[in-house]
Enzyme design. Structure first.
Site, PDB file in Angstrom:
ATOM      1  N   GLU A  78       6.722  -0.512  -3.407  1.00 11.94           N
ATOM      2  CA  GLU A  78       6.796  -0.254  -2.085  1.00 11.94           C
ATOM      3  C   GLU A  78       6.956   1.294  -1.961  1.00 11.94           C
ATOM      4  O   GLU A  78       6.197   2.039  -1.336  1.00 11.94           O
ATOM      5  CB  GLU A  78       7.802  -0.680  -1.419  1.00 11.94           C
ATOM      6  CG  GLU A  78       7.871  -2.392  -0.955  1.00 11.94           C
ATOM      7  CD  GLU A  78       6.745  -2.611   0.006  1.00 11.94           C
ATOM      8  OE1 GLU A  78       6.097  -1.642   0.256  1.00 11.94           O
ATOM      9  OE2 GLU A  78       6.591  -3.823   0.369  1.00 11.94           O
ATOM     10  N   HIS A 135      -1.004  -0.185  -1.583  1.00 11.78           N
ATOM     11  CA  HIS A 135      -0.943  -1.337  -2.204  1.00 11.78           C
ATOM     12  C   HIS A 135      -2.264  -1.866  -2.969  1.00 11.78           C
ATOM     13  O   HIS A 135      -2.268  -2.347  -3.981  1.00 11.78           O
ATOM     14  CB  HIS A 135      -0.332  -2.517  -1.322  1.00 11.78           C
ATOM     15  CG  HIS A 135       1.056  -2.524  -1.038  1.00 11.78           C
ATOM     16  ND1 HIS A 135       2.136  -2.309  -2.062  1.00 11.78           N
ATOM     17  CD2 HIS A 135       1.737  -2.496   0.041  1.00 11.78           C
ATOM     18  CE1 HIS A 135       3.249  -2.329  -1.419  1.00 11.78           C
ATOM     19  NE2 HIS A 135       3.039  -2.332   0.041  1.00 11.78           N
ATOM     20  N   HIS A 145      -0.123   3.054   4.070  1.00 11.80           N
ATOM     21  CA  HIS A 145       0.866   2.484   3.079  1.00 11.80           C
ATOM     22  C   HIS A 145       0.264   1.039   2.397  1.00 11.80           C
ATOM     23  O   HIS A 145       0.352   0.917   1.418  1.00 11.80           O
ATOM     24  CB  HIS A 145       2.275   1.932   3.865  1.00 11.80           C
ATOM     25  CG  HIS A 145       2.928   1.225   3.164  1.00 11.80           C
ATOM     26  ND1 HIS A 145       3.980   1.693   2.256  1.00 11.80           N
ATOM     27  CD2 HIS A 145       3.197  -0.248   3.033  1.00 11.80           C
ATOM     28  CE1 HIS A 145       4.601   0.782   1.727  1.00 11.80           C
ATOM     29  NE2 HIS A 145       4.311  -0.596   2.135  1.00 11.80           N
ATOM     30  N   GLU A 146      -0.580   0.358   3.419  1.00 10.46           N
ATOM     31  CA  GLU A 146      -1.199  -0.842   3.110  1.00 10.46           C
ATOM     32  C   GLU A 146      -2.351  -0.525   2.286  1.00 10.46           C
ATOM     33  O   GLU A 146      -2.591  -1.329   1.047  1.00 10.46           O
ATOM     34  CB  GLU A 146      -1.816  -1.634   4.401  1.00 10.46           C
ATOM     35  CG  GLU A 146      -0.443  -2.205   5.161  1.00 10.46           C
ATOM     36  CD  GLU A 146       0.143  -3.105   4.640  1.00 10.46           C
ATOM     37  OE1 GLU A 146       0.131  -3.644   3.486  1.00 10.46           O
ATOM     38  OE2 GLU A 146       1.549  -3.125   5.026  1.00 10.46           O
TER      39      GLU A 146
END
Length: 212
Positions: free
Chosen positions: A186, A131, A127-128
């Site tokens: 997100e 970004h 997920h990070e």
């Protein structure tokens, strides 16, 4: 929008500063204007210096640490995300967190590693990385530099991108890392992380397990 922000900075600086402060205020205004158009290279330098400062101020686990060995094993083969080279380190701390910076630096906290299984941890990391690959992190850092510049203009600090103090770099990094992403961002990071994990032979459903 950017012009409006800059005019507001100018107005506030000129109405709140004394005559003795004007020289430093003008320097702050120059910094604010520079922040609006900071180049990718300049931003990359600030990010790099900020990551180095964070690594110096935190307890980075050595290669012999069980945390680092585990992270190396889990992220083996994860060399880049959309052309951005990735590097991974563990901070030995009781805080629960993980973050990634625009330059591809991924930092995982040891307490989070204690809490999550391998697959769950990979879900958070994926997920990070999302970004970073989607340039959300880059946007957050750029916006934090603008806020910093505006604060300097109003507070009558001097301008320079080069040689920022350790504390300033830490403040910029901390604010950028803790910045809230939009719900759209997100969701985009979730989608990217899912595909990233799948392409790298990991369980993509681990992301959902981690968040649960």
């Amino acid at each position: 929008m950017k012009r409006t922000i800059f005019i507001l900075i100018l107005s506030l600086a000129l109405t709140t500063g004394s005559a003795q402060d004007w020289g430093r205020i003008i320097s702050g205004i120059i910094k604010a204007g520079k922040a609006l158009s900071i180049s990718d290279e300049e931003l990359a330098n600030v990010v790099r210096e900020s990551v180095d400062a964070m690594d110096r101020s935190n307890n980075v686990c050595p290669e012999s640490s069980r945390y680092t060995k585990r992270l190396r094993r889990l992220t083996q083969g994860m060399d880049d995300a959309d052309g951005i080279p990735l590097n991974f380190e563990v901070y030995k701390t009781s805080e629960l967190n993980a973050f990634a910076c625009p330059d591809g630096s991924v930092r995982v906290f040891s307490a989070l590693m204690d809490l999550l299984s391998d697959e769950e941890l990979l879900g958070v990391i994926g997920h990070e990385i999302g970004h970073v690959a989607l340039r959300h992190s880059k946007k957050a850092w750029r916006e934090e530099l603008l806020r910093s510049a505006a604060s300097d203009a109003i507070g009558a600090f001097s301008y320079t991108w080069a040689g920022l103090s350790e504390s300033t770099l830490g403040n910029i990094a901390g604010a950028a890392i803790s910045a809230k992403h939009s719900r759209v961002q997100e969701n985009q990071a979730d989608s990217y992380g899912y595909e990233f994990l799948k392409e790298n032979g990991r369980n993509p459903w681990a992301m959902g397990l981690a968040f649960r």
